[in-house]
Design a protein around this motif. Structure first.
Motif, PDB file in Angstrom:
ATOM      1  N   UNK A 118     -56.351  -8.093  12.328  1.00 50.50           N
ATOM      2  CA  UNK A 118     -56.163  -7.398  13.601  1.00 50.50           C
ATOM      3  C   UNK A 118     -56.543  -5.931  13.529  1.00 50.50           C
ATOM      4  N   UNK A 119     -56.634  -5.350  12.320  1.00 45.35           N
ATOM      5  CA  UNK A 119     -57.032  -3.956  12.227  1.00 45.35           C
ATOM      6  C   UNK A 119     -58.531  -3.800  12.036  1.00 45.35           C
ATOM      7  N   UNK A 120     -59.280  -4.898  12.027  1.00 46.87           N
ATOM      8  CA  UNK A 120     -60.727  -4.824  12.022  1.00 46.87           C
ATOM      9  C   UNK A 120     -61.361  -4.766  10.663  1.00 46.87           C
ATOM     10  N   UNK A 121     -60.594  -4.879   9.593  1.00 46.27           N
ATOM     11  CA  UNK A 121     -61.152  -4.845   8.244  1.00 46.27           C
ATOM     12  C   UNK A 121     -61.246  -6.272   7.731  1.00 46.27           C
ATOM     13  N   UNK A 122     -62.382  -6.648   7.169  1.00 45.91           N
ATOM     14  CA  UNK A 122     -62.550  -8.024   6.716  1.00 45.91           C
ATOM     15  C   UNK A 122     -61.584  -8.357   5.611  1.00 45.91           C
ATOM     16  N   UNK A 123     -61.082  -9.608   5.629  1.00 47.75           N
ATOM     17  CA  UNK A 123     -60.096 -10.044   4.649  1.00 47.75           C
ATOM     18  C   UNK A 123     -60.628 -10.036   3.232  1.00 47.75           C
ATOM     19  N   UNK A 124     -61.913 -10.318   3.058  1.00 45.49           N
ATOM     20  CA  UNK A 124     -62.459 -10.404   1.697  1.00 45.49           C
ATOM     21  C   UNK A 124     -62.535  -9.040   1.032  1.00 45.49           C
ATOM     22  N   UNK A 135     -60.978   4.963  16.987  1.00 46.84           N
ATOM     23  CA  UNK A 135     -62.049   5.262  16.029  1.00 46.84           C
ATOM     24  C   UNK A 135     -63.372   4.673  16.509  1.00 46.84           C
ATOM     25  N   UNK A 136     -63.324   3.480  17.095  1.00 49.57           N
ATOM     26  CA  UNK A 136     -64.532   2.857  17.637  1.00 49.57           C
ATOM     27  C   UNK A 136     -65.102   3.703  18.767  1.00 49.57           C
ATOM     28  N   UNK A 137     -64.241   4.141  19.691  1.00 47.85           N
ATOM     29  CA  UNK A 137     -64.703   4.955  20.812  1.00 47.85           C
ATOM     30  C   UNK A 137     -65.324   6.258  20.328  1.00 47.85           C
ATOM     31  N   UNK A 138     -64.701   6.902  19.366  1.00 46.51           N
ATOM     32  CA  UNK A 138     -65.246   8.156  18.850  1.00 46.51           C
ATOM     33  C   UNK A 138     -66.593   7.936  18.170  1.00 46.51           C
ATOM     34  N   UNK A 139     -66.700   6.870  17.385  1.00 47.07           N
ATOM     35  CA  UNK A 139     -67.965   6.560  16.722  1.00 47.07           C
ATOM     36  C   UNK A 139     -69.038   6.219  17.747  1.00 47.07           C
ATOM     37  N   UNK A 148     -69.841   0.214  14.293  1.00 47.60           N
ATOM     38  CA  UNK A 148     -68.786  -0.376  13.463  1.00 47.60           C
ATOM     39  C   UNK A 148     -68.756   0.276  12.084  1.00 47.60           C
ATOM     40  N   UNK A 149     -69.922   0.510  11.511  1.00 49.47           N
ATOM     41  CA  UNK A 149     -69.986   1.145  10.200  1.00 49.47           C
ATOM     42  C   UNK A 149     -69.382   2.550  10.235  1.00 49.47           C
ATOM     43  N   UNK A 150     -69.726   3.322  11.269  1.00 46.09           N
ATOM     44  CA  UNK A 150     -69.193   4.680  11.384  1.00 46.09           C
ATOM     45  C   UNK A 150     -67.681   4.680  11.594  1.00 46.09           C
ATOM     46  N   UNK A 151     -67.184   3.668  12.336  1.00 47.01           N
ATOM     47  CA  UNK A 151     -65.752   3.596  12.627  1.00 47.01           C
ATOM     48  C   UNK A 151     -64.951   2.989  11.485  1.00 47.01           C
ATOM     49  N   UNK A 152     -65.633   2.369  10.510  1.00 41.45           N
ATOM     50  CA  UNK A 152     -64.945   1.734   9.399  1.00 41.45           C
ATOM     51  C   UNK A 152     -64.255   0.443   9.769  1.00 41.45           C
ATOM     52  N   UNK A 153     -64.848  -0.305  10.727  1.00 36.80           N
ATOM     53  CA  UNK A 153     -64.269  -1.576  11.157  1.00 36.80           C
ATOM     54  C   UNK A 153     -65.350  -2.646  11.116  1.00 36.80           C
ATOM     55  N   UNK A 176     -67.685  -5.387  12.930  1.00 35.93           N
ATOM     56  CA  UNK A 176     -68.301  -5.458  14.264  1.00 35.93           C
ATOM     57  C   UNK A 176     -67.575  -6.445  15.175  1.00 35.93           C
ATOM     58  N   UNK A 177     -66.939  -7.458  14.593  1.00 39.08           N
ATOM     59  CA  UNK A 177     -66.209  -8.436  15.402  1.00 39.08           C
ATOM     60  C   UNK A 177     -65.097  -7.782  16.200  1.00 39.08           C
ATOM     61  N   UNK A 178     -64.508  -6.714  15.675  1.00 47.15           N
ATOM     62  CA  UNK A 178     -63.434  -6.054  16.398  1.00 47.15           C
ATOM     63  C   UNK A 178     -63.971  -5.335  17.630  1.00 47.15           C
ATOM     64  N   UNK A 179     -65.177  -4.814  17.555  1.00 45.43           N
ATOM     65  CA  UNK A 179     -65.789  -4.177  18.722  1.00 45.43           C
ATOM     66  C   UNK A 179     -65.978  -5.207  19.829  1.00 45.43           C
ATOM     67  N   UNK A 180     -66.477  -6.380  19.474  1.00 44.91           N
ATOM     68  CA  UNK A 180     -66.645  -7.433  20.479  1.00 44.91           C
ATOM     69  C   UNK A 180     -65.292  -7.879  21.028  1.00 44.91           C
ATOM     70  N   UNK A 181     -64.271  -7.877  20.188  1.00 45.15           N
ATOM     71  CA  UNK A 181     -62.944  -8.280  20.631  1.00 45.15           C
ATOM     72  C   UNK A 181     -62.390  -7.301  21.663  1.00 45.15           C
ATOM     73  N   UNK A 182     -62.528  -6.020  21.397  1.00 41.30           N
ATOM     74  CA  UNK A 182     -62.027  -5.009  22.309  1.00 41.30           C
ATOM     75  C   UNK A 182     -62.872  -4.881  23.574  1.00 41.30           C
ATOM     76  N   UNK A 183     -64.201  -4.835  23.393  1.00 41.16           N
ATOM     77  CA  UNK A 183     -65.084  -4.375  24.469  1.00 41.16           C
ATOM     78  C   UNK A 183     -66.092  -5.413  24.946  1.00 41.16           C
ATOM     79  N   UNK A 184     -66.182  -6.553  24.269  1.00 36.84           N
ATOM     80  CA  UNK A 184     -67.055  -7.683  24.621  1.00 36.84           C
ATOM     81  C   UNK A 184     -68.528  -7.427  24.338  1.00 36.84           C
TER      82      UNK A 184
END
Length: 221
Positions: free
Chosen positions: A15-21, A36-40, A59-64, A66-74
């Motif tokens: 849920x915090x956007x960081x991959x489990x692996x 962080x996504x919005x700022x990036x 996503x790279x700049x925000x440290x999350x 990319x799936x989390x961006x799609x989750x939040x913003x589609x």
């Protein structure tokens, strides 16, 4: 937007956007991840324009992930729209303009609120990012036009009780966006260096006329 639930898939994204692996530590909350996504995104839009700012790069700049961006913003379009909202805070703008229950001075209150956003350090930086993106891509320009008109200026125009609020809102938008471009982006002198009160004295009467004055035919038949 309500706080999102945990996300699974695409490499076990938490849920915090960081991959489990690859996770080495939990980001401090879903709200901070979204911000962080919005700022990036705003930084990428400013540097590369709408077309050149990729979801992967943001996503790279925000440290999350990319799936989390799609989750939040589609989509990138949704992310750009959210970036506009984050910079402009339309509800607060409308509230400030309509805080005085009189149509007199509506143009001045609108303009002072608008200039205040542009000249504050954080919101000014955000709005420069958005406007630079808008001039480089038609979809971004359309989203900005529609957002400013529908979320800010139509409610203000409707509150005056005058006819044709949509027409009045679009005229006011042309004035405000044009002013922002010439004063803050292109920096046309002497307008760019004028004192805020002098800009208000020059421009507010035009905004007031757009919002409350008589409209030309065929609108006022």
């Amino acid at each position: 937007m309500s706080a999102p639930r945990g996300v699974e898939g695409a490499g076990g994204v938490t849920e915090d956007g960081v991959t489990g692996r690859k996770r080495t530590g939990r980001r401090p909350g879903i709200t901070l991840s979204r911000q962080a996504i919005l700022q990036a995104a705003q930084a990428r839009f400013a540097e590369y324009g709408y077309e050149g700012a990729s979801i992967r790069g943001i996503a790279q700049d925000a440290g999350v992930d990319a799936a989390l961006i799609h989750h939040f913003f589609l989509s990138k379009e949704g992310l750009f729209a959210a970036s506009i909202h984050d910079a402009l805070h339309p509800e607060a703008v409308v509230e400030a303009v309509l805080s005085v229950k009189s149509v007199r001075g509506t143009g001045e209150r609108l303009l002072r609120t608008f200039l205040g956003l542009w000249e504050a350090e954080q919101t000014g930086r955000q709005m420069r990012s958005i406007l630079r993106s808008a001039v480089s891509h038609e979809a971004a320009a359309r989203m900005l036009r529609e957002f400013i008109t529908q979320e800010v200026l139509v409610p203000v125009a409707e509150a005056t009780g005058k006819t044709h609020p949509g027409v009045r809102a679009s005229l006011a938008a042309s004035q405000l966006v044009g002013l922002a471009m010439t004063r803050y982006i292109v920096a046309v002198e002497p307008l760019a260096g004028m004192d805020r009160d002098d800009v208000v004295a020059a421009v507010a009467p035009t905004l007031q006329r757009y919002l409350t004055g008589a409209l030309p035919e065929p609108f006022d038949r």
